[in-house]
Design a protein around this motif. Structure first.
Motif, PDB file in Angstrom:
ATOM      1  N   MET A   1      78.447   7.314  11.336  1.00  0.00           N
ATOM      2  CA  MET A   1      78.462   6.006  12.026  1.00  0.00           C
ATOM      3  C   MET A   1      79.733   5.226  11.700  1.00  0.00           C
ATOM      4  SD  MET A   1      74.613   4.462  11.781  1.00  0.00           S
ATOM      5  CE  MET A   1      74.675   3.237  13.102  1.00  0.00           C
ATOM      6  N   ARG A   2      80.085   4.339  12.623  1.00  0.00           N
ATOM      7  CA  ARG A   2      81.308   3.545  12.471  1.00  0.00           C
ATOM      8  C   ARG A   2      80.939   2.093  12.162  1.00  0.00           C
ATOM      9  NH1 ARG A   2      85.901   5.848  12.111  1.00  0.00           N
ATOM     10  NH2 ARG A   2      85.468   8.046  12.398  1.00  0.00           N
ATOM     11  N   CYS A   3      81.843   1.421  11.463  1.00  0.00           N
ATOM     12  CA  CYS A   3      81.634   0.005  11.131  1.00  0.00           C
ATOM     13  C   CYS A   3      81.593  -0.818  12.417  1.00  0.00           C
ATOM     14  CB  CYS A   3      82.749  -0.494  10.218  1.00  0.00           C
ATOM     15  SG  CYS A   3      82.651  -2.268   9.880  1.00  0.00           S
ATOM     16  N   HIS A   4      80.566  -1.635  12.514  1.00  0.00           N
ATOM     17  CA  HIS A   4      80.352  -2.462  13.698  1.00  0.00           C
ATOM     18  C   HIS A   4      81.514  -3.438  13.920  1.00  0.00           C
ATOM     19  CE1 HIS A   4      77.766  -4.213  16.739  1.00  0.00           C
ATOM     20  NE2 HIS A   4      77.899  -5.410  16.218  1.00  0.00           N
TER      21      HIS A   4
ATOM     22  N   CYS B   1      85.026  -3.144  12.218  1.00  0.00           N
ATOM     23  CA  CYS B   1      86.405  -2.626  12.215  1.00  0.00           C
ATOM     24  C   CYS B   1      86.511  -1.168  12.650  1.00  0.00           C
ATOM     25  CB  CYS B   1      87.034  -2.816  10.832  1.00  0.00           C
ATOM     26  SG  CYS B   1      86.437  -1.611   9.616  1.00  0.00           S
ATOM     27  N   ARG B   2      85.384  -0.524  12.964  1.00  0.00           N
ATOM     28  CA  ARG B   2      85.347   0.866  13.444  1.00  0.00           C
ATOM     29  C   ARG B   2      85.734   1.899  12.376  1.00  0.00           C
ATOM     30  NH1 ARG B   2      81.869   0.154  16.422  1.00  0.00           N
ATOM     31  NH2 ARG B   2      82.115   2.208  17.362  1.00  0.00           N
ATOM     32  N   ALA B   3      85.915   1.462  11.123  1.00  0.00           N
ATOM     33  CA  ALA B   3      86.137   2.443  10.047  1.00  0.00           C
ATOM     34  C   ALA B   3      84.809   3.174   9.781  1.00  0.00           C
ATOM     35  CB  ALA B   3      86.602   1.727   8.775  1.00  0.00           C
ATOM     36  N   THR B   4      84.845   4.198   8.940  1.00  0.00           N
ATOM     37  CA  THR B   4      83.599   4.898   8.602  1.00  0.00           C
ATOM     38  C   THR B   4      82.644   3.919   7.922  1.00  0.00           C
ATOM     39  OG1 THR B   4      84.871   6.904   8.288  1.00  0.00           O
ATOM     40  CG2 THR B   4      82.635   6.888   7.393  1.00  0.00           C
ATOM     41  N   ALA B   5      81.430   3.891   8.385  1.00  0.00           N
ATOM     42  CA  ALA B   5      80.463   2.921   7.860  1.00  0.00           C
ATOM     43  C   ALA B   5      79.859   3.397   6.548  1.00  0.00           C
ATOM     44  CB  ALA B   5      79.360   2.683   8.884  1.00  0.00           C
ATOM     45  N   ASN B   6      79.534   2.445   5.667  1.00  0.00           N
ATOM     46  CA  ASN B   6      78.902   2.769   4.382  1.00  0.00           C
ATOM     47  C   ASN B   6      77.461   2.278   4.302  1.00  0.00           C
ATOM     48  OD1 ASN B   6      82.008   1.916   3.700  1.00  0.00           O
ATOM     49  ND2 ASN B   6      81.358   3.788   2.657  1.00  0.00           N
ATOM     50  N   VAL B   7      77.160   1.198   5.000  1.00  0.00           N
ATOM     51  CA  VAL B   7      75.810   0.635   4.916  1.00  0.00           C
ATOM     52  C   VAL B   7      75.226   0.528   6.319  1.00  0.00           C
ATOM     53  CG1 VAL B   7      74.381  -1.232   3.983  1.00  0.00           C
ATOM     54  CG2 VAL B   7      76.635  -0.781   2.974  1.00  0.00           C
ATOM     55  N   GLU B   8      74.085   1.161   6.507  1.00  0.00           N
ATOM     56  CA  GLU B   8      73.436   1.122   7.815  1.00  0.00           C
ATOM     57  C   GLU B   8      72.355   0.043   7.822  1.00  0.00           C
ATOM     58  OE1 GLU B   8      71.521   4.786   8.919  1.00  0.00           O
ATOM     59  OE2 GLU B   8      70.862   3.987  10.861  1.00  0.00           O
ATOM     60  N   ILE B   9      72.351  -0.777   8.885  1.00  0.00           N
ATOM     61  CA  ILE B   9      71.288  -1.773   9.050  1.00  0.00           C
ATOM     62  C   ILE B   9      70.407  -1.231  10.173  1.00  0.00           C
ATOM     63  CG2 ILE B   9      70.770  -4.242   9.341  1.00  0.00           C
ATOM     64  CD1 ILE B   9      72.762  -3.663   7.081  1.00  0.00           C
TER      65      ILE B   9
ATOM     66  N   TYR C   1      78.071  -1.125   8.619  1.00  0.00           N
ATOM     67  CA  TYR C   1      79.312  -1.746   8.188  1.00  0.00           C
ATOM     68  C   TYR C   1      79.978  -0.903   7.121  1.00  0.00           C
ATOM     69  CZ  TYR C   1      77.619  -5.718  10.786  1.00  0.00           C
ATOM     70  OH  TYR C   1      77.156  -6.511  11.798  1.00  0.00           O
ATOM     71  N   CYS C   2      81.303  -1.021   7.046  1.00  0.00           N
ATOM     72  CA  CYS C   2      82.019  -0.367   5.960  1.00  0.00           C
ATOM     73  C   CYS C   2      81.946  -1.286   4.738  1.00  0.00           C
ATOM     74  CB  CYS C   2      83.472  -0.105   6.355  1.00  0.00           C
ATOM     75  SG  CYS C   2      84.462  -1.600   6.443  1.00  0.00           S
ATOM     76  N   ALA C   3      82.322  -0.763   3.586  1.00  0.00           N
ATOM     77  CA  ALA C   3      82.203  -1.526   2.341  1.00  0.00           C
ATOM     78  C   ALA C   3      83.112  -2.762   2.343  1.00  0.00           C
ATOM     79  CB  ALA C   3      82.525  -0.628   1.146  1.00  0.00           C
ATOM     80  N   ARG C   4      84.169  -2.753   3.158  1.00  0.00           N
ATOM     81  CA  ARG C   4      85.051  -3.930   3.225  1.00  0.00           C
ATOM     82  C   ARG C   4      84.438  -5.034   4.075  1.00  0.00           C
ATOM     83  NH1 ARG C   4      90.760  -3.128   2.148  1.00  0.00           N
ATOM     84  NH2 ARG C   4      91.205  -4.757   3.681  1.00  0.00           N
ATOM     85  N   CYS C   5      83.801  -4.667   5.164  1.00  0.00           N
ATOM     86  CA  CYS C   5      83.245  -5.678   6.079  1.00  0.00           C
ATOM     87  C   CYS C   5      81.829  -6.130   5.689  1.00  0.00           C
ATOM     88  CB  CYS C   5      83.217  -5.140   7.515  1.00  0.00           C
ATOM     89  SG  CYS C   5      84.871  -4.864   8.209  1.00  0.00           S
TER      90      CYS C   5
END
Lengths: 332, 332
Positions: B1-4, B6-14, B21-25
């Motif tokens: 999945m991609r960050c909602h 910034c489109r980076a690789t997502a780390n946390v799924e809601i 979201y990725c860990a930065r966002c």
């Protein structure tokens, strides 16, 4: 453990009340519990005619058995839902029970009389026909009871069923349904027959124990279309809770009926007002066409499509629609 | 999945909102969610002084972190409950967090100031001190806030906590509690400080993800005295439900706050009337002696009995009761 009544070795434990009964005393205890609820909730009188909604499962057959043993005038009614082999076998069980006890069993044949079966009613979102099947059953049990002059429709809903429905309504906060859920649904229109649930405080395993001890031959398996249904998930959750807190299911339902229900301001409209007759079938409804007739129309289209696709003969040719002529087609 | 975002690789799924979201966002999203709830529920304003109830766990420290980052004037408060090693380590985590971020942490020492610890408060029926511990915390957080002039007490209750409490109240149909449960508890007496729960719509795993990404060092283990508590059983049940119906927990709580709560006629007395001052501690109560003072008295007796039995020195000798002199004893 020893039998609470005769001190013999006990066979059935009632964990929530910390008692147990032997196989000889248990059926009496069970029937006493049902009778106590019938009396306490003033469900019906001995001079009234009851129609028992029969599915071939343990609950409905146990209920029919108890009512007959307690001296009530209770006929049965079975709906041929057309769920393949499951329906065929549950019909056999229902007919065999009626024959064995010399009881009258009315039947409605969904396919023959109405041109569709329950598998034609899949919900587009859930992929299941369970909600529609509920509408089918409520409609026909009520219609047959009203047409044939029964005073009350009795269903085999047990504690597990009622607690699961309650949990589902609570999880989604369906306050309208919450305000209406209970062991007695009064008639609010001459076309709506009073509904009662005499087993509503008895657990599924208690009903099963009664059926086994009384040698009632019932269909063991669950409806194959219900696999994965939410109601089963709610039952599982409540069973986990019961495991941790014996009596939790009972307290949840009874607490609701005593405290919760009256505390919930229901937004439900007063059913006695605004009801008119369905332009197609004449049953009480709030619109022009009742929910059942709208659903049945979709079901028939689906059935016709399937029949055309798979080259089967349309039902209407095989068996003319007899819904207008009444649904009492079979007495065992 | 991609960050909602910034489109980076997502780390946390809601899962309930089908985003990730990725860990930065993620921390920004999380803080935005908290801020949105603070604003929507009008929990507090930027010119008000907040007291955060700190346990050393992920929720309270994440809350304190968010409030500080969002520019609120938020001090912390920790209660030394005296639950052995668990309390010692959670105190360390709380003090370290305050020190690292240059924040004020008030503390109350139950044993030193009041002569008992939470393990002295075992309930005779459940064998657990959880209910009494809740009373201890509510009492001291409120008293310190009132004594030191804070406008609001903020607690780290998350979605899982609130949904579990709700399920417990529903299972037992505690309509009084149902009518009062919510993210804001208004002050109804000058001695009762307003209580708010800014994380009430965020799931436990979402708070944990925030704490981990923001490198908040929190105590991982659950309170050892809570093992087998009903609240944990309710959490397990809701987790099973969530597994089957993603978003169920959220809908259950939010549905209650939107539909259920207003539909429940609560029998709760109007808290603004009939409140007087406890003859011992001066806190608002409906009787002569408040629930806390009655409980503390039992706790002190139990503690004295244990001290005599095991030959320990009574606390009163070791540290004079300072409860009258105020509870603000430590600022990190």
């Amino acid at each position: 453990m020893r039998c609470h009544r005769c001190r013999a070795t006990a066979n059935v434990e009632i964990r929530r009340s910390r008692t147990a009964y032997c196989a000889r005393c248990y059926p009496d205890w069970f029937r006493g519990q049902v009778q106590e609820r019938i009396d306490h909730e003033r469900m019906f009188r001995r001079d009234q005619r009851l129609l028992v909604a029969v599915s071939g499962g343990k609950d409905s057959l146990a209920l029919w058995h108890v009512l007959t043993r307690q001296g009530y005038r209770a006929d049965g009614m079975y709906i041929r839902l057309g769920i393949g082999d499951y329906s065929r076998r549950s019909q056999e069980k229902s007919e065999a029970f009626a024959a064995r006890h010399g009881l009258t069993l009315h039947q409605v044949d969904l396919k023959g009389d109405h041109g569709f079966v329950v598998p034609d009613l899949l919900d587009t979102r859930s992929g299941k026909p369970c909600a529609a099947c509920g509408t089918v059953k409520r409609y026909h049990f009520n219609k047959v009871a009203a047409d044939l002059g029964y005073d009350v429709v009795a269903t085999g809903h047990n504690l597990d069923d009622e607690a699961a429905t309650l949990l589902g309504n609570v999880v989604h906060w369906n306050t309208d349904y919450l305000g209406r859920q209970g062991p007695v649904l009064e008639s609010t229109h001459r076309g709506l027959v009073r509904k009662v649930k005499p087993l509503y405080r008895l657990a599924e395993r208690e009903t099963a124990a009664y059926a086994i001890i009384e040698r009632i031959d019932y269909i063991l398996e669950e409806c194959p279309m219900a696999a994965g249904a939410k109601s089963l998930a709610y039952k599982d959750l409540l069973n986990s809770l019961e495991e941790q807190q014996p009596g939790a299911k009972h307290r949840f339902l009874v607490g609701f009926l005593k405290e919760g229900r009256s505390a919930v301001r229901t937004g439900a409209f007063d059913q006695s007002t605004d009801l008119r007759e369905c332009t197609r079938c004449g049953q009480p409804t709030t619109g022009d066409l009742c929910a059942y007739c709208r659903m049945a129309e979709r079901g028939r289209k689906k059935a016709a499509f399937k029949d055309a696709k798979y080259g089967r003969q349309p039902v209407a040719d095989a068996a003319p629609d007899r819904s207008e002529a009444g649904t009492d087609r079979d007495s065992a």
